[in-house]
Design a protein around this motif. Structure first.
Motif, short mmCIF file in Angstrom:
data_model
loop_
_atom_site.label_atom_id
_atom_site.label_comp_id
_atom_site.label_asym_id
_atom_site.label_seq_id
_atom_site.Cartn_x
_atom_site.Cartn_y
_atom_site.Cartn_z
N LEU A 172 6.57 9.55 6.27
CA LEU A 172 5.65 11.44 6.41
C LEU A 172 4.69 11.90 5.62
CD1 LEU A 172 7.59 13.95 6.87
CD2 LEU A 172 8.04 13.50 4.27
N VAL A 173 3.54 11.91 5.93
CA VAL A 173 2.65 12.06 4.49
C VAL A 173 3.03 14.29 5.18
CG1 VAL A 173 -0.08 13.64 5.20
CG2 VAL A 173 0.64 11.32 6.23
N THR A 174 2.33 14.66 3.95
CA THR A 174 2.36 16.23 3.83
C THR A 174 1.64 16.50 2.19
OG1 THR A 174 4.41 18.27 3.16
CG2 THR A 174 4.80 16.03 1.86
N HIS A 175 0.89 18.27 2.75
CA HIS A 175 0.55 18.54 1.18
C HIS A 175 1.22 19.10 0.30
CE1 HIS A 175 -2.85 18.57 4.13
NE2 HIS A 175 -3.54 19.06 3.30
N ASP A 176 3.13 19.66 0.63
CA ASP A 176 4.28 20.02 -0.19
C ASP A 176 4.41 19.33 -0.67
OD1 ASP A 176 6.19 21.61 -0.36
OD2 ASP A 176 5.72 22.59 1.12
N ARG A 177 4.65 18.69 -1.78
CA ARG A 177 5.63 18.22 -2.92
C ARG A 177 7.15 18.26 -2.55
NH1 ARG A 177 5.15 13.74 -6.90
NH2 ARG A 177 2.91 14.44 -7.07
N ALA A 178 7.20 19.47 -1.94
CA ALA A 178 8.38 19.94 -1.76
C ALA A 178 9.46 19.30 -0.73
CB ALA A 178 9.49 21.75 -1.97
N VAL A 179 8.48 19.02 0.15
CA VAL A 179 8.77 18.29 1.59
C VAL A 179 8.86 16.72 1.04
CG1 VAL A 179 8.15 17.70 3.92
CG2 VAL A 179 7.96 19.95 2.92
N ALA A 180 8.05 16.51 0.34
CA ALA A 180 7.76 14.92 -0.40
C ALA A 180 9.01 14.20 -1.17
CB ALA A 180 6.23 15.04 -0.98
N GLU A 181 9.94 15.54 -1.05
CA GLU A 181 10.68 14.97 -2.64
C GLU A 181 12.01 15.33 -1.47
OE1 GLU A 181 10.61 18.01 -4.91
OE2 GLU A 181 9.78 17.05 -6.33
N ASN A 182 11.84 14.64 -0.47
CA ASN A 182 12.68 14.76 0.75
C ASN A 182 12.99 12.65 0.84
OD1 ASN A 182 14.56 16.80 2.26
ND2 ASN A 182 12.08 16.83 1.95
N ALA A 183 11.45 12.70 0.69
CA ALA A 183 11.28 10.90 0.65
C ALA A 183 12.25 10.44 -0.52
CB ALA A 183 9.98 10.69 1.15
N GLN A 184 11.80 8.92 -0.74
CA GLN A 184 12.46 7.88 -1.89
C GLN A 184 11.39 7.59 -2.56
OE1 GLN A 184 13.92 5.24 0.53
NE2 GLN A 184 16.17 5.57 0.30
N ARG A 185 10.27 7.75 -2.13
CA ARG A 185 9.03 7.89 -3.27
C ARG A 185 7.95 8.16 -2.16
NH1 ARG A 185 7.22 1.82 -0.98
NH2 ARG A 185 5.20 1.51 -1.58
N ILE A 186 6.85 8.30 -3.36
CA ILE A 186 5.79 9.49 -3.19
C ILE A 186 4.75 8.04 -3.51
CG2 ILE A 186 4.87 11.34 -3.62
CD1 ILE A 186 6.80 13.08 -3.97
N ILE A 187 3.37 8.12 -2.63
CA ILE A 187 2.29 7.01 -2.60
C ILE A 187 1.27 8.45 -2.66
CG2 ILE A 187 0.57 5.83 -1.22
CD1 ILE A 187 3.41 4.30 -0.44
N VAL A 188 0.66 8.84 -4.02
CA VAL A 188 -0.41 9.74 -3.91
C VAL A 188 -1.28 8.83 -2.99
CG1 VAL A 188 -1.80 11.91 -4.98
CG2 VAL A 188 0.95 10.85 -4.95
N LEU A 189 -2.62 9.41 -1.91
CA LEU A 189 -3.95 8.90 -2.33
C LEU A 189 -4.99 9.85 -3.02
CD1 LEU A 189 -3.99 7.40 1.36
CD2 LEU A 189 -3.69 6.56 -0.87
N GLU A 190 -6.14 9.38 -3.64
CA GLU A 190 -6.56 10.38 -4.36
C GLU A 190 -8.06 8.92 -3.79
OE1 GLU A 190 -5.28 11.84 -7.83
OE2 GLU A 190 -7.24 11.01 -8.88
N ASP A 191 -9.45 10.11 -3.41
CA ASP A 191 -10.71 9.42 -3.15
C ASP A 191 -10.48 8.07 -2.43
OD1 ASP A 191 -13.11 9.14 -3.04
OD2 ASP A 191 -13.68 8.39 -5.17
#
Ligand SMILES: Nc1ncnc2c1ncn2[C@@H]1O[C@H](COP(=O)(O)OP(=O)(O)OP(=O)(O)O)[C@@H](O)[C@H]1O
Ligand SMILES: [Mg+2]
Length: 244
Positions: free
Chosen positions: A196-215
């Motif tokens: 799932l792609v999202t800008h919203d940290r609260a939405v991302a926290e529904n997942a088990q894992r968060i990958i943050v892309l930067e540049d």
């Protein structure tokens, strides 16, 4: 199930080359629920298009169930995509003139073989997203949240192992967003892999894992401490306990 190694994507327009993905590595297991975050323009949709076999990387490897996706021709790629992957987008991409039923059946119409039980499957998919009573409605007769649920039913009709969702709550109000997240939670419980792609940290926290892309690179990749529960949040919203 999903493995990317040194993945790069460079868009070329005329003689201008824009590097977007600059060497991405990760591994996603079957049944994982992963959120991808990152500022606008950092390459999230580009990455999702590659993971969804809609586009190919410029360099690096993408292995889907052990198959090197880069080695497939367009036919093999679309076959793999139709069989394994369901897409959900921010703008629902429904056919305006078609009923909810018809929209949900579309992937079957494009499938290698049209199944005899297409209608029953569409009915079941719509019921699974709580829209059994909206089969004959057209998109402009549905709310945004309902349209997104039709789009999810459409993604489910081929029974894909992997659901790719690019900003699925981006165009929705909070309650409709939570309803959509509750459906994803259910799909995850059924054993599907969800990205799932999202800008919203609260939405991302529904997942088990968060990958943050930067540049164009992975800046962070970690487990979510405690996953949010959209069903609970909906309940609170309903009782007015949550004033946000
Ligand atoms: N088809 C294309 N041709 C050329 N450049 C492209 C193409 N698609 C995307 N880009 C460029 O690639 C970069 C990343 O775009 P992408 O859509 O992947 O970002 P994103 O992280 O999804 O952003 P957002 O959060 O705004 O959706 C942008 O600079 C964009 O201009
Ligand atoms: Mg995007």
């Amino acid at each position: 199930m999903i493995e990317v190694v040194g993945l790069e994507k460079i868009y070329s327009a005329g003689n201008v080359a824009t590097p977007v993905l600059k060497g991405i590595d990760f591994h996603i297991d079957r049944g994982e629920y992963v959120a991808i975050m990152g500022t606008s323009g950092t390459g999230k949709s580009t990455l999702m298009n590659i993971l969804g076999c809609l586009d190919k990387p410029t360099a690096g490897r993408y292995l889907l169930d052990g198959t090197d996706v880069g080695s497939l021709d367009d036919d093999a790629l679309s076959h793999l995509r139709n069989r394994k992957i369901g897409f959900v987008f921010q703008q629902f991409h429904l056919l305006e003139r078609a009923t909810a039923m018809r929209n949900v059946m579309l992937p079957l119409i494009y499938a290698d073989e049209y199944p005899e039980d297409a209608e029953e499957r569409a009915e079941r998919a719509l019921a699974a997203v709580g829209l059994a009573d909206r089969e004959q409605y057209r998109p402009n007769e549905l709310s945004g949240g309902q349209q997104q649920r039709v789009a999810i039913a459409r993604a489910l009709i081929t029974d894909p192992e992997i659901i790719l969702a690019d900003e699925p709550t981006g165009a929705l109000d909070r309650k409709s967003g939570l309803e959509v997240m509750a459906i994803f939670k259910k799909l995850h419980r059924q054993g599907r892999t969800i990205i799932l792609v999202t800008h919203d940290r609260a939405v991302a926290e529904n997942a088990q894992r968060i990958i943050v892309l930067e540049d164009g690179k992975v800046a962070e990749d970690g487990a979510v401490g405690s996953q949010r529960d959209p069903d609970l949040e909906l309940e609170r919203l309903g009782t007015g306990e949550d004033k946000r």
